[in-house]
Design an enzyme around this catalytic site. Structure first.
Site, PDB file in Angstrom:
ATOM      1  N   THR A 121      20.762 -33.506  27.067  1.00 38.05           N
ATOM      2  CA  THR A 121      21.372 -34.350  26.044  1.00 38.05           C
ATOM      3  C   THR A 121      22.564 -33.665  25.391  1.00 38.05           C
ATOM      4  O   THR A 121      22.619 -32.423  25.333  1.00 38.05           O
ATOM      5  CB  THR A 121      20.309 -34.669  24.963  1.00 38.05           C
ATOM      6  OG1 THR A 121      20.942 -35.261  23.846  1.00 38.05           O
ATOM      7  CG2 THR A 121      19.584 -33.409  24.489  1.00 38.05           C
ATOM      8  N   ASP A 122      23.472 -34.467  24.856  1.00 39.76           N
ATOM      9  CA  ASP A 122      24.603 -33.896  24.116  1.00 39.76           C
ATOM     10  C   ASP A 122      24.157 -33.269  22.786  1.00 39.76           C
ATOM     11  O   ASP A 122      24.907 -32.530  22.160  1.00 39.76           O
ATOM     12  CB  ASP A 122      25.692 -34.944  23.871  1.00 39.76           C
ATOM     13  CG  ASP A 122      25.214 -36.167  23.100  1.00 39.76           C
ATOM     14  OD1 ASP A 122      24.011 -36.241  22.748  1.00 39.76           O
ATOM     15  OD2 ASP A 122      26.050 -37.063  22.847  1.00 39.76           O
ATOM     16  N   GLU A 123      22.912 -33.557  22.368  1.00 40.54           N
ATOM     17  CA  GLU A 123      22.444 -33.037  21.079  1.00 40.54           C
ATOM     18  C   GLU A 123      22.315 -31.517  21.081  1.00 40.54           C
ATOM     19  O   GLU A 123      22.197 -30.915  20.011  1.00 40.54           O
ATOM     20  CB  GLU A 123      21.095 -33.656  20.718  1.00 40.54           C
ATOM     21  CG  GLU A 123      21.185 -35.145  20.529  1.00 40.54           C
ATOM     22  CD  GLU A 123      19.928 -35.721  19.897  1.00 40.54           C
ATOM     23  OE1 GLU A 123      19.151 -34.970  19.290  1.00 40.54           O
ATOM     24  OE2 GLU A 123      19.738 -36.940  20.027  1.00 40.54           O
ATOM     25  N   TYR A 148      13.485 -31.362  18.503  1.00 35.98           N
ATOM     26  CA  TYR A 148      13.753 -31.976  19.809  1.00 35.98           C
ATOM     27  C   TYR A 148      14.946 -31.311  20.488  1.00 35.98           C
ATOM     28  O   TYR A 148      14.848 -30.815  21.615  1.00 35.98           O
ATOM     29  CB  TYR A 148      14.011 -33.484  19.661  1.00 35.98           C
ATOM     30  CG  TYR A 148      14.708 -34.084  20.857  1.00 35.98           C
ATOM     31  CD1 TYR A 148      14.056 -34.177  22.088  1.00 35.98           C
ATOM     32  CD2 TYR A 148      16.032 -34.526  20.779  1.00 35.98           C
ATOM     33  CE1 TYR A 148      14.705 -34.694  23.206  1.00 35.98           C
ATOM     34  CE2 TYR A 148      16.680 -35.054  21.882  1.00 35.98           C
ATOM     35  CZ  TYR A 148      16.021 -35.131  23.101  1.00 35.98           C
ATOM     36  OH  TYR A 148      16.659 -35.633  24.204  1.00 35.98           O
ATOM     37  N   LYS A 152      15.326 -28.979  23.947  1.00 38.94           N
ATOM     38  CA  LYS A 152      16.169 -29.357  25.092  1.00 38.94           C
ATOM     39  C   LYS A 152      17.177 -28.240  25.379  1.00 38.94           C
ATOM     40  O   LYS A 152      17.437 -27.905  26.534  1.00 38.94           O
ATOM     41  CB  LYS A 152      16.908 -30.675  24.819  1.00 38.94           C
ATOM     42  CG  LYS A 152      16.037 -31.914  24.811  1.00 38.94           C
ATOM     43  CD  LYS A 152      15.312 -32.189  26.118  1.00 38.94           C
ATOM     44  CE  LYS A 152      16.237 -32.564  27.259  1.00 38.94           C
ATOM     45  NZ  LYS A 152      15.471 -32.999  28.467  1.00 38.94           N
TER      46      LYS A 152
HETATM   47  P1  NAD Z   1      11.294 -41.471  27.056  1.00 34.60           P
HETATM   48  O1  NAD Z   1      10.585 -40.887  25.892  1.00 34.60           O
HETATM   49  O2  NAD Z   1      11.565 -42.930  27.092  1.00 34.60           O
HETATM   50  O3  NAD Z   1      10.496 -41.114  28.406  1.00 34.60           O
HETATM   51  C1  NAD Z   1       9.935 -39.865  28.640  1.00 34.60           C
HETATM   52  C2  NAD Z   1       8.951 -39.986  29.807  1.00 34.60           C
HETATM   53  O4  NAD Z   1       8.433 -38.678  30.087  1.00 34.60           O
HETATM   54  C3  NAD Z   1       7.751 -40.885  29.503  1.00 34.60           C
HETATM   55  O5  NAD Z   1       7.496 -41.755  30.592  1.00 34.60           O
HETATM   56  C4  NAD Z   1       6.600 -39.909  29.315  1.00 34.60           C
HETATM   57  O6  NAD Z   1       5.333 -40.449  29.684  1.00 34.60           O
HETATM   58  C5  NAD Z   1       7.018 -38.773  30.237  1.00 34.60           C
HETATM   59  N1  NAD Z   1       6.418 -37.491  29.838  1.00 34.60           N
HETATM   60  C6  NAD Z   1       6.394 -36.945  28.596  1.00 34.60           C
HETATM   61  N2  NAD Z   1       5.744 -35.772  28.618  1.00 34.60           N
HETATM   62  C7  NAD Z   1       5.367 -35.562  29.913  1.00 34.60           C
HETATM   63  C8  NAD Z   1       4.671 -34.518  30.573  1.00 34.60           C
HETATM   64  N3  NAD Z   1       4.225 -33.439  29.917  1.00 34.60           N
HETATM   65  N4  NAD Z   1       4.468 -34.631  31.907  1.00 34.60           N
HETATM   66  C9  NAD Z   1       4.903 -35.715  32.588  1.00 34.60           C
HETATM   67  N5  NAD Z   1       5.554 -36.725  32.016  1.00 34.60           N
HETATM   68  C10 NAD Z   1       5.791 -36.664  30.684  1.00 34.60           C
HETATM   69  O7  NAD Z   1      12.641 -40.630  27.183  1.00 34.60           O
HETATM   70  P2  NAD Z   1      14.088 -41.093  27.677  1.00 34.60           P
HETATM   71  O8  NAD Z   1      14.843 -41.606  26.520  1.00 34.60           O
HETATM   72  O9  NAD Z   1      13.963 -41.887  28.903  1.00 34.60           O
HETATM   73  O10 NAD Z   1      14.709 -39.661  28.049  1.00 34.60           O
HETATM   74  C11 NAD Z   1      14.549 -39.125  29.362  1.00 34.60           C
HETATM   75  C12 NAD Z   1      15.332 -37.831  29.468  1.00 34.60           C
HETATM   76  O11 NAD Z   1      16.706 -38.064  29.192  1.00 34.60           O
HETATM   77  C13 NAD Z   1      14.874 -36.753  28.481  1.00 34.60           C
HETATM   78  O12 NAD Z   1      14.933 -35.504  29.139  1.00 34.60           O
HETATM   79  C14 NAD Z   1      15.917 -36.823  27.374  1.00 34.60           C
HETATM   80  O13 NAD Z   1      16.043 -35.578  26.726  1.00 34.60           O
HETATM   81  C15 NAD Z   1      17.159 -37.181  28.165  1.00 34.60           C
HETATM   82  N6  NAD Z   1      18.210 -37.896  27.428  1.00 34.60           N
HETATM   83  C16 NAD Z   1      17.917 -39.034  26.734  1.00 34.60           C
HETATM   84  C17 NAD Z   1      18.935 -39.737  26.084  1.00 34.60           C
HETATM   85  C18 NAD Z   1      18.672 -41.031  25.352  1.00 34.60           C
HETATM   86  O14 NAD Z   1      19.586 -41.601  24.794  1.00 34.60           O
HETATM   87  N7  NAD Z   1      17.454 -41.567  25.348  1.00 34.60           N
HETATM   88  C19 NAD Z   1      20.250 -39.242  26.144  1.00 34.60           C
HETATM   89  C20 NAD Z   1      20.500 -38.057  26.856  1.00 34.60           C
HETATM   90  C21 NAD Z   1      19.477 -37.401  27.505  1.00 34.60           C
HETATM   91  O1  TDX Z   2      15.504 -47.145  12.556  1.00 34.79           O
HETATM   92  C1  TDX Z   2      16.427 -46.369  12.765  1.00 34.79           C
HETATM   93  N1  TDX Z   2      17.526 -46.421  11.963  1.00 34.79           N
HETATM   94  C2  TDX Z   2      18.606 -45.588  12.133  1.00 34.79           C
HETATM   95  O2  TDX Z   2      19.577 -45.682  11.370  1.00 34.79           O
HETATM   96  C3  TDX Z   2      16.406 -45.406  13.853  1.00 34.79           C
HETATM   97  C4  TDX Z   2      15.204 -45.321  14.759  1.00 34.79           C
HETATM   98  C5  TDX Z   2      17.504 -44.594  14.026  1.00 34.79           C
HETATM   99  N2  TDX Z   2      18.577 -44.671  13.193  1.00 34.79           N
HETATM  100  C6  TDX Z   2      19.766 -43.828  13.453  1.00 34.79           C
HETATM  101  C7  TDX Z   2      19.516 -42.362  13.714  1.00 34.79           C
HETATM  102  C8  TDX Z   2      20.641 -42.010  14.667  1.00 34.79           C
HETATM  103  O3  TDX Z   2      21.819 -41.732  13.936  1.00 34.79           O
HETATM  104  O4  TDX Z   2      20.339 -44.339  14.661  1.00 34.79           O
HETATM  105  C9  TDX Z   2      20.874 -43.292  15.464  1.00 34.79           C
HETATM  106  C10 TDX Z   2      20.180 -43.291  16.824  1.00 34.79           C
HETATM  107  O5  TDX Z   2      18.831 -42.899  16.615  1.00 34.79           O
HETATM  108  P1  TDX Z   2      17.801 -42.685  17.833  1.00 34.79           P
HETATM  109  O6  TDX Z   2      17.715 -43.919  18.641  1.00 34.79           O
HETATM  110  O7  TDX Z   2      16.557 -42.108  17.267  1.00 34.79           O
HETATM  111  O8  TDX Z   2      18.596 -41.632  18.743  1.00 34.79           O
HETATM  112  P2  TDX Z   2      19.151 -40.133  18.484  1.00 34.79           P
HETATM  113  O9  TDX Z   2      18.394 -39.432  17.442  1.00 34.79           O
HETATM  114  O10 TDX Z   2      20.637 -40.231  18.366  1.00 34.79           O
HETATM  115  O11 TDX Z   2      18.762 -39.470  19.910  1.00 34.79           O
HETATM  116  C11 TDX Z   2      18.911 -40.231  21.131  1.00 34.79           C
HETATM  117  O12 TDX Z   2      20.058 -39.826  21.845  1.00 34.79           O
HETATM  118  C12 TDX Z   2      20.051 -38.540  22.409  1.00 34.79           C
HETATM  119  C13 TDX Z   2      17.671 -40.064  22.007  1.00 34.79           C
HETATM  120  O13 TDX Z   2      16.518 -40.468  21.290  1.00 34.79           O
HETATM  121  C14 TDX Z   2      17.547 -38.648  22.499  1.00 34.79           C
HETATM  122  O14 TDX Z   2      16.437 -38.527  23.384  1.00 34.79           O
HETATM  123  C15 TDX Z   2      18.803 -38.262  23.216  1.00 34.79           C
HETATM  124  O15 TDX Z   2      18.768 -36.902  23.565  1.00 34.79           O
END
Ligand code: NAD
Ligand code: TDX
Length: 332
Positions: A121-123, A148, A152
């Site tokens: 992630t960019d975080e 988190y 990462k």
């Molecule tokens: P998510 O929480 O929707 O899915 C995570 C999945 O991993 C789930 O299906 C869960 O059951 C599985 N999991 C968790 N712990 C596990 C374990 N110990 N063994 C096997 N499986 C396990 O997450 P997401 O949003 O799809 O993110 C997926 C990846 O992408 C992560 O590595 C996250 O850091 C990265 N990422 C997410 C975002 C975003 O915007 N959501 C952005 C950049 C990177």
């Molecule tokens: O109810 C809400 N109200 C609100 O204002 C929630 C759930 C979030 N927010 C804000 C927090 C953040 O500024 O919205 C923005 C996005 O929040 P999230 O969806 O929780 O994402 P963020 O914390 O930015 O992280 C996401 O992007 C990077 C993913 O969850 C991560 O897994 C990924 O690495």
């Protein structure tokens, strides 16, 4: 035909990737997923049985991981605890899955000399000021803010160390905020869409000025496939589609697209340590690998996403009440 092992394939982005791979390549996919609260088998319904296998299990289970890694050509590692808010209330599962789980996978990939792609992630780079003209690049120093993002960051550093010290054949990618179908209702965009469907006012943390750089999950998938095919071993690629928007604008757009008054939302207590702004410079990915996003229009992508949540209530309904109850307890 390549055999991919996709960890976390029942989660939001992993499932999007599995669909994308099965639709756009002839690869075979094995998903390894623990099915935590965030995993949903329904996200993988209807996939072709001859090219797809699901294994329920933990990436920290060294025996299982060893066997599955031995049987694949490429490991694509999505599994993680992914929600910042959860990490502020109970960090431990983040350390187990994000750090020990990644360690377990790279040890197996090293032992069996398998190609490894690490999803991050960019975080890990921390945040930018609202008026900073810079964006994150592959050279931005690591400076994570939350449990988190620090786990990462730790997992990224493990992968890099395994490349340098053990010759692991790995690439890494750090992507900005994804949106699209199959995202858990705890996350910002699906939470607000499903709130509006349920007649609950959307909840904006603090003033809502925080900026996220939105990318459609399918564009993330096409970038990951490009890196697996053509990326240079040991390199990191930032993935982003130029989609910066502040949270307030996103909530107002959701309300408008769903036929509600644009000010029909609540401000709630802010997230501790809330990162101000993320912004990605994806020049390296574009110039080196020729990647471009195919879904660069956020408004259109958001409209499709709203339609998906309206049409797939069975998918998200079971998680909604418990998720909102947890947020209410937290004052959010
Ligand atoms: P998510 O929480 O929707 O899915 C995570 C999945 O991993 C789930 O299906 C869960 O059951 C599985 N999991 C968790 N712990 C596990 C374990 N110990 N063994 C096997 N499986 C396990 O997450 P997401 O949003 O799809 O993110 C997926 C990846 O992408 C992560 O590595 C996250 O850091 C990265 N990422 C997410 C975002 C975003 O915007 N959501 C952005 C950049 C990177
Ligand atoms: O109810 C809400 N109200 C609100 O204002 C929630 C759930 C979030 N927010 C804000 C927090 C953040 O500024 O919205 C923005 C996005 O929040 P999230 O969806 O929780 O994402 P963020 O914390 O930015 O992280 C996401 O992007 C990077 C993913 O969850 C991560 O897994 C990924 O690495």
């Amino acid at each position: 035909m390549q055999r991919l092992l996709v960890t976390g394939g029942a989660g939001f982005i992993g499932a999007s990737f599995v669909h994308y791979v099965l639709e756009n390549t002839d690869a075979h996919v094995t998903v390894l997923d623990k099915l935590t609260y965030a995993g949903n088998l329904d996200s993988l319904a209807g996939l072709p049985a001859e090219r797809f296998e699901f294994v329920q299990g933990d990436i920290c289970d060294a025996g299982l991981v060893d066997r599955l890694v031995a049987g694949c050509d490429v490991v694509v590692h999505y599994a993680a605890e992914s929600h910042n808010d959860n990490s502020l209330h109970d960090p431990r599962p983040f350390l187990d899955t994000n750090i020990i789980g990644t360690y377990t996978l790279i040890e197996a990939a090293r032992k069996h000399s398998r190609r490894f792609h690490h999803i991050s992630t960019d975080e890990v780079y921390g945040d930018l000021e609202l008026d900073d003209p810079e964006r994150f690049t592959e050279n931005t120093p690591y400076n994570p803010s939350s449990p988190y993002s620090s786990t990462k960051a730790g997992s990224d550093l493990l992968v890099r160390a395994w490349v340098r010290s053990f010759g692991l054949q790995a690439t890494l990618s750090n992507c900005s905020n994804n949106y699209g179908p199959y995202q858990h209702v705890e996350k910002f965009i699906p939470r607000q869409i499903t709130n509006v469907i349920d007649g609950i006012r959307p909840k904006l943390y603090g003033k809502g000025e925080n900026v996220r750089d939105w990318i459609h999950a399918n564009d993330h998938s096409s970038a990951v496939l490009a890196i697996i095919a053509k990326g240079r071993i040991g390199e990191t690629y930032l993935i982003g589609a130029g989609g910066e928007k502040n949270n307030k604008d996103v909530v107002e757009l959701i309300l408008k697209l769903m036929g509600q008054a644009p000010d029909d939302y609540d401000h709630v207590v802010d997230r501790p340590g809330h990162d101000v702004r993320y912004a990605i410079d994806s020049t390296k990915l574009r110039d080196e690998l020729g990647w471009t996003p195919r879904f660069p229009h956020f408004d259109a992508g958001l409209e499709d996403t709203i339609r998906w949540y309206r049409n797939n209530e069975d998918w998200w309904r079971p998680q909604k009440a418990a998720t909102e109850a947890r947020y209410t307890e937290q004052g959010q």
